[in-house]
Every structure is written in C-alpha cells, then in structure tokens.
Design a protein around this motif. Sequence first.
Motif, mmCIF file in Angstrom:
data_model
loop_
_atom_site.group_PDB
_atom_site.id
_atom_site.type_symbol
_atom_site.label_atom_id
_atom_site.label_comp_id
_atom_site.label_asym_id
_atom_site.label_seq_id
_atom_site.Cartn_x
_atom_site.Cartn_y
_atom_site.Cartn_z
ATOM 1 N N TYR A 10 1.476 -8.547 -2.645
ATOM 2 C CA TYR A 10 1.283 -7.549 -1.601
ATOM 3 C C TYR A 10 1.974 -7.961 -0.308
ATOM 4 O O TYR A 10 1.721 -9.026 0.241
ATOM 5 C CB TYR A 10 -0.212 -7.350 -1.373
ATOM 6 N N GLU A 11 2.891 -7.135 0.138
ATOM 7 C CA GLU A 11 3.673 -7.311 1.370
ATOM 8 C C GLU A 11 4.518 -8.578 1.404
ATOM 9 O O GLU A 11 4.942 -9.017 2.458
ATOM 10 C CB GLU A 11 2.768 -7.248 2.602
ATOM 11 N N THR A 12 4.762 -9.196 0.262
ATOM 12 C CA THR A 12 5.639 -10.369 0.249
ATOM 13 C C THR A 12 6.868 -10.161 -0.628
ATOM 14 O O THR A 12 7.911 -10.727 -0.353
ATOM 15 C CB THR A 12 4.899 -11.624 -0.238
ATOM 16 N N HIS A 45 1.112 1.485 -0.188
ATOM 17 C CA HIS A 45 1.245 1.075 1.212
ATOM 18 C C HIS A 45 2.687 0.672 1.491
ATOM 19 O O HIS A 45 3.233 -0.194 0.817
ATOM 20 C CB HIS A 45 0.296 -0.096 1.502
ATOM 21 N N ARG A 46 3.293 1.337 2.427
ATOM 22 C CA ARG A 46 4.705 1.105 2.787
ATOM 23 C C ARG A 46 5.659 1.334 1.616
ATOM 24 O O ARG A 46 6.694 0.679 1.491
ATOM 25 C CB ARG A 46 4.909 -0.288 3.358
#
Length: 60
Positions: A10-12, A45-46
């Motif tokens: 997540y987000e990486t 998300h994003r």
Amino acid sequence: MLFQLLAARYETMSIIITSNLGFSDWVKVFHDRTLTAAILDRITHRALILNMNGESFRRK
C-alpha cells in the motif's frame, strides 16, 4: 493473504489488477463485506481505474 499483500504494498509499490467483475460483485469472491471493502479501499486509493466497455475482440 491477498489483503496482506495489498496492505504491505500500500502506497509503496504499483499493483495492476484486471477483472471482469464490477466492484459490487467482489463480495461474491471474498464472501465477507468488511474484507471486500478493505481490499477495495486499498486498491482504489489513488488509483487509475480504466473501465473498458465494449465488444471483446477475443469473443469474435
């Protein structure tokens, strides 16, 4: 295990997922509304979501 993978990335890192199911139909796969909502939250998300409607060239 899928949720753990998504949570770890997540987000990486980027993730590409393809499906012929709408988001509302994912509950049928995971059989748990809470888990499905958490997975979709992480995925979307994003996210850049490409909804490709139309006739499939593979079905011809």
